[in-house]
Design a protein around this motif. Structure first.
Motif, PDB file in Angstrom:
ATOM      1  N   PHE A 218       4.417 -65.320 -41.238  1.00 28.60           N
ATOM      2  CA  PHE A 218       5.012 -66.357 -40.398  1.00 28.60           C
ATOM      3  C   PHE A 218       3.940 -67.067 -39.590  1.00 28.60           C
ATOM      4  O   PHE A 218       3.043 -66.423 -39.047  1.00 28.60           O
ATOM      5  CB  PHE A 218       6.026 -65.743 -39.425  1.00 28.60           C
ATOM      6  N   GLU A 219       4.074 -68.382 -39.483  1.00 29.93           N
ATOM      7  CA  GLU A 219       3.282 -69.145 -38.519  1.00 29.93           C
ATOM      8  C   GLU A 219       4.135 -69.227 -37.261  1.00 29.93           C
ATOM      9  O   GLU A 219       5.168 -69.900 -37.244  1.00 29.93           O
ATOM     10  CB  GLU A 219       2.978 -70.541 -39.048  1.00 29.93           C
ATOM     11  N   VAL A 220       3.705 -68.530 -36.231  1.00 34.01           N
ATOM     12  CA  VAL A 220       4.474 -68.430 -34.987  1.00 34.01           C
ATOM     13  C   VAL A 220       3.867 -69.367 -33.951  1.00 34.01           C
ATOM     14  O   VAL A 220       2.648 -69.391 -33.749  1.00 34.01           O
ATOM     15  CB  VAL A 220       4.482 -66.970 -34.461  1.00 34.01           C
ATOM     16  N   ASN A 221       4.726 -70.119 -33.286  1.00 34.55           N
ATOM     17  CA  ASN A 221       4.325 -71.086 -32.267  1.00 34.55           C
ATOM     18  C   ASN A 221       4.968 -70.678 -30.944  1.00 34.55           C
ATOM     19  O   ASN A 221       6.190 -70.620 -30.843  1.00 34.55           O
ATOM     20  CB  ASN A 221       4.805 -72.475 -32.696  1.00 34.55           C
ATOM     21  N   ILE A 222       4.143 -70.383 -29.949  1.00 35.22           N
ATOM     22  CA  ILE A 222       4.642 -70.075 -28.603  1.00 35.22           C
ATOM     23  C   ILE A 222       3.945 -71.016 -27.634  1.00 35.22           C
ATOM     24  O   ILE A 222       2.722 -70.957 -27.471  1.00 35.22           O
ATOM     25  CB  ILE A 222       4.395 -68.610 -28.201  1.00 35.22           C
ATOM     26  N   ASP A 223       4.708 -71.908 -27.028  1.00 35.61           N
ATOM     27  CA  ASP A 223       4.180 -72.908 -26.097  1.00 35.61           C
ATOM     28  C   ASP A 223       2.995 -73.675 -26.673  1.00 35.61           C
ATOM     29  O   ASP A 223       1.996 -73.923 -25.995  1.00 35.61           O
ATOM     30  CB  ASP A 223       3.819 -72.263 -24.754  1.00 35.61           C
TER      31      ASP A 223
ATOM     32  N   ARG B 277       5.985 -68.467 -44.101  1.00 37.25           N
ATOM     33  CA  ARG B 277       5.030 -68.794 -45.165  1.00 37.25           C
ATOM     34  C   ARG B 277       5.239 -67.917 -46.399  1.00 37.25           C
ATOM     35  O   ARG B 277       4.979 -68.340 -47.515  1.00 37.25           O
ATOM     36  CB  ARG B 277       3.595 -68.654 -44.657  1.00 37.25           C
ATOM     37  N   LYS B 278       5.677 -66.666 -46.195  1.00 30.30           N
ATOM     38  CA  LYS B 278       6.055 -65.750 -47.284  1.00 30.30           C
ATOM     39  C   LYS B 278       7.328 -65.068 -46.830  1.00 30.30           C
ATOM     40  O   LYS B 278       7.406 -64.589 -45.687  1.00 30.30           O
ATOM     41  CB  LYS B 278       4.967 -64.710 -47.545  1.00 30.30           C
ATOM     42  N   ALA B 279       8.347 -65.012 -47.687  1.00 28.95           N
ATOM     43  CA  ALA B 279       9.657 -64.462 -47.326  1.00 28.95           C
ATOM     44  C   ALA B 279       9.504 -63.169 -46.550  1.00 28.95           C
ATOM     45  O   ALA B 279       8.639 -62.333 -46.866  1.00 28.95           O
ATOM     46  CB  ALA B 279      10.492 -64.222 -48.581  1.00 28.95           C
ATOM     47  N   GLY B 280      10.350 -63.005 -45.524  1.00 27.75           N
ATOM     48  CA  GLY B 280      10.214 -61.821 -44.693  1.00 27.75           C
ATOM     49  C   GLY B 280      11.360 -61.616 -43.734  1.00 27.75           C
ATOM     50  O   GLY B 280      12.352 -62.355 -43.740  1.00 27.75           O
ATOM     51  N   VAL B 281      11.162 -60.606 -42.886  1.00 25.79           N
ATOM     52  CA  VAL B 281      12.189 -60.178 -41.943  1.00 25.79           C
ATOM     53  C   VAL B 281      11.569 -60.013 -40.560  1.00 25.79           C
ATOM     54  O   VAL B 281      10.499 -59.413 -40.414  1.00 25.79           O
ATOM     55  CB  VAL B 281      12.815 -58.834 -42.388  1.00 25.79           C
ATOM     56  N   LEU B 282      12.270 -60.553 -39.552  1.00 28.30           N
ATOM     57  CA  LEU B 282      11.897 -60.363 -38.151  1.00 28.30           C
ATOM     58  C   LEU B 282      12.955 -59.497 -37.476  1.00 28.30           C
ATOM     59  O   LEU B 282      14.148 -59.645 -37.741  1.00 28.30           O
ATOM     60  CB  LEU B 282      11.829 -61.704 -37.415  1.00 28.30           C
ATOM     61  N   ILE B 283      12.517 -58.629 -36.595  1.00 27.72           N
ATOM     62  CA  ILE B 283      13.417 -57.858 -35.740  1.00 27.72           C
ATOM     63  C   ILE B 283      13.252 -58.419 -34.337  1.00 27.72           C
ATOM     64  O   ILE B 283      12.199 -58.277 -33.719  1.00 27.72           O
ATOM     65  CB  ILE B 283      13.096 -56.345 -35.757  1.00 27.72           C
ATOM     66  N   ASP B 284      14.284 -59.119 -33.861  1.00 22.83           N
ATOM     67  CA  ASP B 284      14.261 -59.766 -32.546  1.00 22.83           C
ATOM     68  C   ASP B 284      15.009 -58.905 -31.531  1.00 22.83           C
ATOM     69  O   ASP B 284      16.110 -58.426 -31.811  1.00 22.83           O
ATOM     70  CB  ASP B 284      14.968 -61.127 -32.596  1.00 22.83           C
ATOM     71  N   VAL B 285      14.421 -58.772 -30.343  1.00 15.77           N
ATOM     72  CA  VAL B 285      15.065 -58.078 -29.230  1.00 15.77           C
ATOM     73  C   VAL B 285      15.076 -59.034 -28.042  1.00 15.77           C
ATOM     74  O   VAL B 285      14.036 -59.609 -27.697  1.00 15.77           O
ATOM     75  CB  VAL B 285      14.325 -56.773 -28.871  1.00 15.77           C
TER      76      VAL B 285
END
Length: 117
Positions: A65-70, A95-103
């Protein structure tokens, strides 16, 4: 009124919700203080930049994942994690299929449709 999830939740039994093209979400436990969700992304899908008053911690179970924070962007892979402060603008491109665990804390009441939290 439902104020918390069951104590035991099983991936095979919990509802999967389509939240955007190529993105699904499955709740894995919550009360009024915290919520955890499993979010599955197809390659190329995008969690558009947004913000909310909740604190968020995310574990990347798999994928890339390309993650953007602020406005700061990092390429992150399975095993990595990130923290999003309240009200920070953030998003992710898969960018490649995947899974995030959000809390989230407090609970994302907007994710829980069948009660009045």
């Amino acid at each position: 009124m439902l104020t918390q999830s069951e104590n035991f939740l099983f991936k095979k039994k919990e509802k999967i919700e389509v939240v955007a093209p190529g993105i699904t979400r499955q709740l894995l436990g919550y009360n009024d203080q915290i919520l955890m969700a499993r979010v599955t992304f197809e390659e190329g899908s995008e969690g558009y930049v947004h913000d909310h008053f909740h604190s968020q911690v995310t574990y990347i179970e798999s994928g890339e994942f390309e993650v953007n924070i602020d406005g700061e962007k990092k390429l992150m892979v399975g095993g990595d994690g990130f923290y999003i402060p309240p009200n920070a603008k953030h998003g992710a491109i898969c960018r490649k299929a995947g899974v995030l665990i959000d809390v989230f804390s407090p609970v994302r009441a907007d994710f829980i449709k069948d009660n009045s939290l």
